[in-house]
Design an enzyme around this catalytic site. Structure first.
Site, PDB file in Angstrom:
ATOM      1  N   CYS A 139     -68.231  61.610  35.563  1.00 31.40           N
ATOM      2  CA  CYS A 139     -68.386  62.720  34.923  1.00 31.40           C
ATOM      3  C   CYS A 139     -70.387  61.596  34.525  1.00 31.40           C
ATOM      4  O   CYS A 139     -69.668  61.153  34.352  1.00 31.40           O
ATOM      5  CB  CYS A 139     -68.394  63.385  33.628  1.00 31.40           C
ATOM      6  SG  CYS A 139     -67.049  64.446  33.983  1.00 31.40           S
ATOM      7  N   ARG A 164     -71.267  58.555  40.988  1.00 35.85           N
ATOM      8  CA  ARG A 164     -70.321  58.664  40.606  1.00 35.85           C
ATOM      9  C   ARG A 164     -69.186  59.907  40.989  1.00 35.85           C
ATOM     10  O   ARG A 164     -67.744  59.449  40.287  1.00 35.85           O
ATOM     11  CB  ARG A 164     -70.370  58.739  39.082  1.00 35.85           C
ATOM     12  CG  ARG A 164     -70.705  58.109  38.153  1.00 35.85           C
ATOM     13  CD  ARG A 164     -71.469  58.116  36.852  1.00 35.85           C
ATOM     14  NE  ARG A 164     -70.399  57.983  36.112  1.00 35.85           N
ATOM     15  CZ  ARG A 164     -70.352  57.562  34.939  1.00 35.85           C
ATOM     16  NH1 ARG A 164     -70.760  55.880  34.678  1.00 35.85           N
ATOM     17  NH2 ARG A 164     -69.188  57.534  33.811  1.00 35.85           N
ATOM     18  N   TRP A 177     -66.983  66.025  36.950  1.00 38.58           N
ATOM     19  CA  TRP A 177     -65.709  66.047  37.270  1.00 38.58           C
ATOM     20  C   TRP A 177     -65.063  66.673  36.783  1.00 38.58           C
ATOM     21  O   TRP A 177     -64.000  66.816  36.123  1.00 38.58           O
ATOM     22  CB  TRP A 177     -65.513  64.551  38.326  1.00 38.58           C
ATOM     23  CG  TRP A 177     -64.612  64.427  38.710  1.00 38.58           C
ATOM     24  CD1 TRP A 177     -65.116  64.211  40.522  1.00 38.58           C
ATOM     25  CD2 TRP A 177     -62.930  63.750  38.670  1.00 38.58           C
ATOM     26  NE1 TRP A 177     -63.556  63.431  40.824  1.00 38.58           N
ATOM     27  CE2 TRP A 177     -62.821  63.685  39.910  1.00 38.58           C
ATOM     28  CE3 TRP A 177     -62.587  64.362  37.376  1.00 38.58           C
ATOM     29  CZ2 TRP A 177     -62.075  63.461  40.181  1.00 38.58           C
ATOM     30  CZ3 TRP A 177     -61.529  63.790  37.419  1.00 38.58           C
ATOM     31  CH2 TRP A 177     -60.272  63.141  39.275  1.00 38.58           C
ATOM     32  N   ASN A 193     -68.205  64.139  28.650  1.00 38.87           N
ATOM     33  CA  ASN A 193     -67.973  62.642  29.507  1.00 38.87           C
ATOM     34  C   ASN A 193     -66.066  62.780  28.497  1.00 38.87           C
ATOM     35  O   ASN A 193     -66.894  62.494  27.248  1.00 38.87           O
ATOM     36  CB  ASN A 193     -68.422  62.209  29.904  1.00 38.87           C
ATOM     37  CG  ASN A 193     -69.448  61.604  31.082  1.00 38.87           C
ATOM     38  OD1 ASN A 193     -69.888  63.025  31.272  1.00 38.87           O
ATOM     39  ND2 ASN A 193     -70.078  61.208  31.553  1.00 38.87           N
ATOM     40  N   GLY A 194     -64.939  62.909  29.563  1.00 39.46           N
ATOM     41  CA  GLY A 194     -64.186  62.658  28.642  1.00 39.46           C
ATOM     42  C   GLY A 194     -62.866  63.518  28.333  1.00 39.46           C
ATOM     43  O   GLY A 194     -63.391  64.845  29.287  1.00 39.46           O
ATOM     44  N   GLU A 198     -55.259  47.572  50.855  1.00 34.60           N
ATOM     45  CA  GLU A 198     -56.784  48.027  50.982  1.00 34.60           C
ATOM     46  C   GLU A 198     -56.994  47.846  52.084  1.00 34.60           C
ATOM     47  O   GLU A 198     -58.086  49.497  51.754  1.00 34.60           O
ATOM     48  CB  GLU A 198     -57.151  45.773  50.211  1.00 34.60           C
ATOM     49  CG  GLU A 198     -58.733  46.372  49.988  1.00 34.60           C
ATOM     50  CD  GLU A 198     -59.241  47.297  49.165  1.00 34.60           C
ATOM     51  OE1 GLU A 198     -58.902  48.118  48.282  1.00 34.60           O
ATOM     52  OE2 GLU A 198     -60.638  47.855  49.160  1.00 34.60           O
ATOM     53  N   LYS A 215     -59.393  51.588  52.172  1.00 32.64           N
ATOM     54  CA  LYS A 215     -60.444  52.396  52.258  1.00 32.64           C
ATOM     55  C   LYS A 215     -60.300  53.038  53.452  1.00 32.64           C
ATOM     56  O   LYS A 215     -60.937  54.280  53.213  1.00 32.64           O
ATOM     57  CB  LYS A 215     -60.719  51.051  52.769  1.00 32.64           C
ATOM     58  CG  LYS A 215     -61.434  49.858  52.286  1.00 32.64           C
ATOM     59  CD  LYS A 215     -62.606  50.577  50.887  1.00 32.64           C
ATOM     60  CE  LYS A 215     -62.458  50.257  50.215  1.00 32.64           C
ATOM     61  NZ  LYS A 215     -62.281  49.496  48.879  1.00 32.64           N
ATOM     62  N   GLU A 226     -59.268  57.143  51.711  1.00 34.93           N
ATOM     63  CA  GLU A 226     -60.848  57.087  50.279  1.00 34.93           C
ATOM     64  C   GLU A 226     -61.559  58.300  51.482  1.00 34.93           C
ATOM     65  O   GLU A 226     -62.379  58.413  51.312  1.00 34.93           O
ATOM     66  CB  GLU A 226     -60.868  55.990  49.632  1.00 34.93           C
ATOM     67  CG  GLU A 226     -60.461  54.903  48.844  1.00 34.93           C
ATOM     68  CD  GLU A 226     -60.758  54.125  47.975  1.00 34.93           C
ATOM     69  OE1 GLU A 226     -61.343  52.923  48.725  1.00 34.93           O
ATOM     70  OE2 GLU A 226     -61.456  54.613  47.337  1.00 34.93           O
ATOM     71  N   HIS A 236     -36.938  48.780  56.956  1.00 28.78           N
ATOM     72  CA  HIS A 236     -36.556  49.073  56.110  1.00 28.78           C
ATOM     73  C   HIS A 236     -37.276  51.289  56.100  1.00 28.78           C
ATOM     74  O   HIS A 236     -36.555  51.965  54.873  1.00 28.78           O
ATOM     75  CB  HIS A 236     -36.675  48.262  54.709  1.00 28.78           C
ATOM     76  CG  HIS A 236     -36.041  47.320  54.846  1.00 28.78           C
ATOM     77  ND1 HIS A 236     -34.607  46.503  55.188  1.00 28.78           N
ATOM     78  CD2 HIS A 236     -36.554  45.917  54.863  1.00 28.78           C
ATOM     79  CE1 HIS A 236     -35.100  46.017  54.867  1.00 28.78           C
ATOM     80  NE2 HIS A 236     -35.705  44.935  55.227  1.00 28.78           N
ATOM     81  N   LYS A 265     -66.147  57.093  41.040  1.00 30.64           N
ATOM     82  CA  LYS A 265     -66.236  55.538  40.999  1.00 30.64           C
ATOM     83  C   LYS A 265     -66.608  55.371  39.367  1.00 30.64           C
ATOM     84  O   LYS A 265     -65.377  53.856  40.471  1.00 30.64           O
ATOM     85  CB  LYS A 265     -68.348  55.694  41.146  1.00 30.64           C
ATOM     86  CG  LYS A 265     -68.182  54.031  40.698  1.00 30.64           C
ATOM     87  CD  LYS A 265     -67.605  53.032  42.546  1.00 30.64           C
ATOM     88  CE  LYS A 265     -68.367  51.857  42.519  1.00 30.64           C
ATOM     89  NZ  LYS A 265     -67.505  51.279  43.996  1.00 30.64           N
TER      90      LYS A 265
HETATM   91  C1  AGP Z   1     -62.027  51.739  45.355  1.00 31.95           C
HETATM   92  O1  AGP Z   1     -61.971  51.811  46.313  1.00 31.95           O
HETATM   93  C2  AGP Z   1     -61.317  52.824  44.265  1.00 31.95           C
HETATM   94  N1  AGP Z   1     -62.630  53.677  44.570  1.00 31.95           N
HETATM   95  C3  AGP Z   1     -60.769  52.418  42.841  1.00 31.95           C
HETATM   96  O2  AGP Z   1     -59.689  52.248  43.414  1.00 31.95           O
HETATM   97  C4  AGP Z   1     -60.820  52.194  42.075  1.00 31.95           C
HETATM   98  O3  AGP Z   1     -60.689  50.429  42.743  1.00 31.95           O
HETATM   99  C5  AGP Z   1     -60.370  52.415  41.153  1.00 31.95           C
HETATM  100  O4  AGP Z   1     -60.677  53.054  40.906  1.00 31.95           O
HETATM  101  C6  AGP Z   1     -60.672  50.383  39.583  1.00 31.95           C
HETATM  102  O5  AGP Z   1     -62.319  51.107  39.373  1.00 31.95           O
HETATM  103  P1  AGP Z   1     -62.799  49.715  38.402  1.00 31.95           P
HETATM  104  O6  AGP Z   1     -62.419  48.387  39.590  1.00 31.95           O
HETATM  105  O7  AGP Z   1     -63.326  50.043  38.147  1.00 31.95           O
HETATM  106  O8  AGP Z   1     -61.392  49.186  37.158  1.00 31.95           O
END
Ligand code: AGP
Length: 613
Positions: A2, A27, A74, A100-101, A484, A488, A491, A507, A608
């Protein structure tokens, strides 16, 4: 997650709030709303969906006034809907709150409040807050601030809040406990925001509120006090980020801009930390070389992409220094009862510095007496303020939800720290140090070269994007790269993607392979047996008619013969190849997402900065 923006001053708050919320869109959110005070009345507009929905609502039924608060939600408690959007009010509609929270004891509080006649409209945890404040006022709290203090004393959980009282029209209140919140200091006007970019076009002077602090903002000044009522002298800091850093600069998305910024970011870190002799310099770093000489263990903790950086950090540190290194997901670490001695160093990796699980993990580690070193991108973030030492990745604001430049900067941070620690412990001698430094200096150009192959990568993505799934394989230093690359792809393109250690394929995942499955194999040249092993794995894929897309070293004909498609990257020292290889995978995911027509900068359901568990 949020986003919060608030304004108090002589201007109409609403355009300021909308502009700020737009700057927080990255975000991640699913609904939005604003409240403003006009002639003693609190007026609210809110709705589900993107900010443009809210803007069209404001166009049809305009709103003006000051102070004002705005929010992008969010969803956590209650589905995304108009009713569940913030701001929320008490039964009389004279107190409005954005939050937020998570308020953990909201069900119990809601029951108590309903029993006392409060009428709730939403399913959110947040709504208990305005009712609680109203309850405290009704119970005789002497003023609004005191009522807020008492209400927060009853709430358990995490919050960053913006609060308006119809009967206190000159003041915007803010409070923080466990979720980030800043105050922006202007001239004759003041702001609140959950993140600096929201108000960067208005002011660069900010107060970072600490947990347990309440701020009262009037047009002419800001006062800060603790939840217990003790007044605090706030430190006003100058934010170094330029407003242009959060513009797209001609790129079609922030993610594409950030992918292209990588050579500059990496070069910046090298220029700052590598001297002419190839020695790493960490001026002002609180952990000196002799601290590392005697270090017994390193524990790296992080989430998501930052976790993959941590996996790479472990491999690099264990290969080039003699320190035992473990790595863990912060969300696992904090609940698994880990055995850590006080002499261990905990390294927390985080782009935002606000990830709830990472913060909880370092708090745990500190309780055991461990020192905390953070690798972080955001100055003034909670993580940096709670660490003994910080290595700033200095990638600049990362707006695209999918992390790119922050990741390669985290990898570079590990490279530089490894050189520093290896020298301190005598595992890296002068010759090796020079060779490693020379290889590192070539990385930005190698990344630049990969960016130059983007048209080719786009064509490859165009061939393979439409299947239901893809498999990413890598070994050793490039095992985290495989994870990674797959992350990507999931995501931003929403294609199911599985990252695997290539040696593990037999395996289980080998069962997935058929003539439709794209298998992305990271097989850049290495000086050890891993290269041959990787080729064997690719042969196994070939034998089952999998569609191999290889990341290979320029001129490597044997791989070109084996794969359906190859992305050639410059010859790079094995240890540092992940910094180059991942850029090819970022582009591959990017173009797959583009072909699938997704919202690349704001992928569905993602946030984010993950400030709740
Ligand atoms: C990355 O593409 C992601 N959106 C997510 O995995 C992110 O890396 C993770 O939430 C950790 O965030 P931070 O690096 O701000 O702690």
């Amino acid at each position: 997650m949020c986003g919060i923006v608030g304004y108090v001053g002589s201007r109409n708050a609403v355009p300021v709030l909308i502009e700020g919320l737009k700057r927080l869109e990255y975000r991640g959110y699913d609904s939005a709303g604003v409240a403003a005070l006009e002639d003693g009345r609190l007026n609210i507009r809110k709705c589900v969906g993107r900010l443009r929905n809210l803007e069209s609502q404001l166009h049809d039924t305009p709103l003006a006034g000051s102070p004002g608060i705005g929010h992008t939600r969010w969803a956590t408690h209650g589905e995304p809907s108009d009713i569940n959007s913030h701001p929320h009010t008490d039964s009389s509609g004279r107190i409005a709150v954005v939050h937020n929270g998570i308020i953990e004891n909201y069900q119990e509080l809601r029951r108590q409040l309903e029993a006392r006649g409060h009428t709730f409209r939403s399913e959110t945890d947040t709504e208990v807050l305005p009712h609680l404040i109203a309850d405290e006022l009704a119970a005789g709290a002497p003023d609004f601030e005191d009522a807020l203090r008492r209400a927060l004393g009853r709430a358990r959980g995490a919050y960053a809040l913006g609060i308006l009282f119809a009967d206190k029209p000159d003041t915007l209140y803010a409070a923080r406990h466990g979720s980030p919140l800043i105050v922006g200091v202007g001239v004759g006007e003041n702001f609140i925001a959950s993140d600096v970019p929201a108000i960067l076009n208005e002011t660069s002077r900010v107060i970072y509120l600490n947990d347990g602090e309440i701020a009262a903002l009037k047009p002419g000044g800001v006062t800060v006090s603790t939840l217990e009522g003790r007044s605090v002298q706030p430190a006003i800091k100058k934010v170094e980020i330029q407003a242009e850093a959060i513009e797209r600069a001609g790129f079609e998305t922030f993610m594409m801009k950030e992918i292209h910024e990588q050579p500059r970011v990496l070069r910046g870190l090298l220029d700052k930390h590598l001297d002419a002799n190839g020695r790493v310099q960490l001026p002002g770093f609180p952990l000196a070389a002799d601290y590392f000489e005697n270090l017994s263990r390193i524990m790296i903790i992080s989430c998501g992409t930052a976790y993959h950086a941590g996996m790479y950090g472990k491999l690099l540190l264990e290969n080039l220094t003699d320190i035992p290194v473990e790595t863990d997901l912060a969300s696992e670490f904090r609940y698994r009862n880990p055995r850590l001695e006080s002499g261990a160093l905990v390294v927390a990796v985080s782009q935002s510095g606000e990830t709830a699980d990472t913060l909880a993990s370092i708090r745990l580690a500190r309780k055991w007496g461990c020192k905390v070193l953070s690798i972080c991108n955001v100055q003034g973030s909670s993580l940096t303020r709670e660490s003994d030492a910080v290595f700033y990745t200095e990638a600049g604001p990362e707006i695209g939800v999918a992390s790119t430049k922050a990741y390669t900067a985290q990898l570079m941070a590990f490279c530089l720290l490894t050189l520093f620690i290896g020298r301190a412990r005598g595992t890296i001698d002068d010759n090796l140090e020079r060779a490693l430094a020379d290889a590192l200096r070539r990385i930005p150009d190698a990344v630049h070269y990969v960016l130059g192959r983007k048209t080719e990568i786009q064509k490859i993505a165009g061939k393979h994007h439409d299947g239901p799934s893809s498999l990413y394989l890598g070994r050793k230093f490039n095992y985290p790269t495989a994870l990674e690359g797959a992350l990507k792809n999931k995501e931003i393109s929403y294609q199911h993607a599985e990252g695997y250690a290539a040696g593990e394929m037999k395996h289980g995942p080998i069962a997935l392979i058929n003539e439709y499955l794209p298998v992305i194999c990271i097989c850049t040249r290495t000086d050890d047996e891993v290269y041959d092993k990787m080729i064997s794995n690719m042969k196994e894929v070939e034998a089952r008619h999998g569609r191999i897309i290889a990341i290979a070293t320029d001129g490597d004909q044997s791989i070109a013969d084996l794969a359906e498609d190859v992305i050639m990257v410059p010859d790079t020292r094995d240890e540092f190849s992940p910094l180059v290889n991942i850029v090819a995978l970022q582009l591959l995911a990017y173009y797959a997402a583009q072909a699938r027509g997704t919202d690349i900068d704001k992928p569905r359901n993602l946030a984010k900065s993950v400030t709740v568990e």
